[in-house]
Write a protein that holds these residues in place. Structure first.
Motif, PDB file in Angstrom:
ATOM      1  N   PRO A 261       1.428  12.485  -2.402  1.00  0.00           N
ATOM      2  CA  PRO A 261       0.040  12.149  -2.720  1.00  0.00           C
ATOM      3  C   PRO A 261      -0.354  10.795  -2.125  1.00  0.00           C
ATOM      4  N   VAL A 262      -1.575  10.734  -1.652  1.00  0.00           N
ATOM      5  CA  VAL A 262      -2.055   9.517  -1.011  1.00  0.00           C
ATOM      6  C   VAL A 262      -1.968   8.316  -1.945  1.00  0.00           C
ATOM      7  N   TYR A 263      -2.368   8.502  -3.178  1.00  0.00           N
ATOM      8  CA  TYR A 263      -2.365   7.360  -4.096  1.00  0.00           C
ATOM      9  C   TYR A 263      -0.933   6.876  -4.347  1.00  0.00           C
ATOM     10  N   ARG A 264       0.038   7.787  -4.255  1.00  0.00           N
ATOM     11  CA  ARG A 264       1.441   7.413  -4.403  1.00  0.00           C
ATOM     12  C   ARG A 264       1.908   6.609  -3.198  1.00  0.00           C
TER      13      ARG A 264
ATOM     14  N   GLU B  45     -13.256  -1.377   0.124  1.00  0.00           N
ATOM     15  CA  GLU B  45     -12.789  -1.799   1.441  1.00  0.00           C
ATOM     16  C   GLU B  45     -11.577  -0.981   1.879  1.00  0.00           C
ATOM     17  N   LEU B  46     -10.619  -0.827   0.954  1.00  0.00           N
ATOM     18  CA  LEU B  46      -9.422  -0.079   1.299  1.00  0.00           C
ATOM     19  C   LEU B  46      -9.736   1.397   1.524  1.00  0.00           C
TER      20      LEU B  46
ATOM     21  N   VAL C 110     -10.244   7.239   2.833  1.00  0.00           N
ATOM     22  CA  VAL C 110     -10.021   8.083   1.665  1.00  0.00           C
ATOM     23  C   VAL C 110     -11.114   7.808   0.649  1.00  0.00           C
ATOM     24  N   ASN C 111     -11.184   8.630  -0.364  1.00  0.00           N
ATOM     25  CA  ASN C 111     -12.209   8.465  -1.374  1.00  0.00           C
ATOM     26  C   ASN C 111     -11.899   7.246  -2.247  1.00  0.00           C
ATOM     27  N   PRO C 112     -12.925   6.482  -2.581  1.00  0.00           N
ATOM     28  CA  PRO C 112     -12.719   5.300  -3.431  1.00  0.00           C
ATOM     29  C   PRO C 112     -11.981   5.629  -4.733  1.00  0.00           C
ATOM     30  N   THR C 113     -12.255   6.786  -5.280  1.00  0.00           N
ATOM     31  CA  THR C 113     -11.593   7.135  -6.545  1.00  0.00           C
ATOM     32  C   THR C 113     -10.090   7.265  -6.379  1.00  0.00           C
ATOM     33  N   THR C 114      -9.683   7.593  -5.174  1.00  0.00           N
ATOM     34  CA  THR C 114      -8.244   7.682  -4.899  1.00  0.00           C
ATOM     35  C   THR C 114      -7.614   6.290  -4.957  1.00  0.00           C
ATOM     36  N   VAL C 115      -8.322   5.318  -4.401  1.00  0.00           N
ATOM     37  CA  VAL C 115      -7.832   3.941  -4.459  1.00  0.00           C
ATOM     38  C   VAL C 115      -7.847   3.447  -5.907  1.00  0.00           C
ATOM     39  N   VAL C 116      -8.896   3.842  -6.621  1.00  0.00           N
ATOM     40  CA  VAL C 116      -8.979   3.455  -8.028  1.00  0.00           C
ATOM     41  C   VAL C 116      -7.746   3.937  -8.775  1.00  0.00           C
ATOM     42  N   LYS C 117      -7.352   5.164  -8.486  1.00  0.00           N
ATOM     43  CA  LYS C 117      -6.192   5.720  -9.161  1.00  0.00           C
ATOM     44  C   LYS C 117      -4.930   4.912  -8.846  1.00  0.00           C
ATOM     45  N   ALA C 118      -4.766   4.591  -7.585  1.00  0.00           N
ATOM     46  CA  ALA C 118      -3.595   3.816  -7.175  1.00  0.00           C
ATOM     47  C   ALA C 118      -3.608   2.437  -7.836  1.00  0.00           C
TER      48      ALA C 118
END
Lengths: 148, 148
Positions: free
Chosen positions: B16-19, B45-46, B52-60
């Motif tokens: 998974p991307v967030y991983r 920014e990331l 990738v979707n901002p929510t994905t970064v939020v999860k990470a």
DNA sequence: ACTCGTGTTTGGTTGTTATCCAACAGTTCG
DNA sequence: CGAACTGTTGGATAACAACCAAACACGAGT
């Protein structure tokens, strides 16, 4: 004469189980351990041995069949496809390069000196090479949890 | 003074991307590249840099915060947590061992001789070390597709 | 025929991953 | 104040991964 296989699943890797199974069959075929005509574990048998759902094995086997690496024969079992061939040394290197790259990225981000990385790799290689237990044990497949 | 980060996503890895993002931040902190108080890329920014979707970064980021590695500050950004500490050499080795083990499993299944494995690893390490392009480029984060 | 082990198929459930969109709220600076 | 950053939150959608259960169909042996 199916050789002894040593399939290893790592639940914490994040990699889908069916993908891990696919990859490892690929490696076995690539290295010539599994050869055309060799019988591989039945769906139920592998599912039981690895403690996963049979449908998960079905998914892996179906994908492997679609890629031409194995064949499923109704009522008989699953076998390495007749035209499945081992990788050349170059192809093996390229295949391994994916994991090596991942390792290199992590090591670099941790600023770990190359010699130390090499040492760790050597140790892990050695751990597997010496791990020849189960060689003449009446078990075809050994399940080894992620090791952690 | 946030250092230049080089985050690398591999879509085809199955991870998974967030991983992947979490892991790499961990490595940077483990190696002391990222230090307590350092600002890390903002969520948007990331997300934009890595496409990738901002929510994905939020999860990470949320997971990293939950594990105590970073802190998110409303309106200000995200930072390495004050008590986040680099790994000892032993801890770094253990962290790297996971990837090394995966590499070893694959190499062993392919029956690849140890020296050849080491060679490949060396090459990949070398490729990253020489890859210092973008060092003084006005880009904080470089996205490098899986490389294949 | 019967049985057993094989692959096949269907339907459903659960949880995860990742996307998109929109709005709300804190911080800083002009 | 207002603009432009920041993180926060919610709902909705879609695809995927893995589980579970039941039934169906082929092959080989007794």
């Amino acid at each position: 004469m199916p050789p002894k296989l040593h399939l290893q699943l790592d639940e914490r890797s994040g990699v889908p189980v069916y993908r891990q199974m696919m990859d490892q069959f690929k490696y076995y075929v690539a290295g010539g351990v599994l050869r055309p005509g060799d019988q591989i574990p039945s769906i139920r048998e592998l599912a039981s041995a690895l403690q996963v759902n049979p449908t998960t094995v079905v998914k892996a086997y179906t994908e492997l069949e679609r890629s031409g690496l194995i064949e499923k024969r109704h009522g008989k079992g699953a076998f390495v496809a007749p035209n499945a061939r081992a990788f050349t040394q170059l192809e093996q290197e390229e295949a391994l390069r994916r994991s090596a790259k991942q390792l290199a990225v992590e090591a670099t981000q941790m600023q770990m000196p190359a010699p130390k990385v090499i040492t760790v790799v050597r140790e892990e290689l050695g751990a597997l090479h010496s791990d020849r237990s189960g060689e003449d044990v009446p078990v075809k497949f050994a399940v080894v949890g992620g090791g952690a």
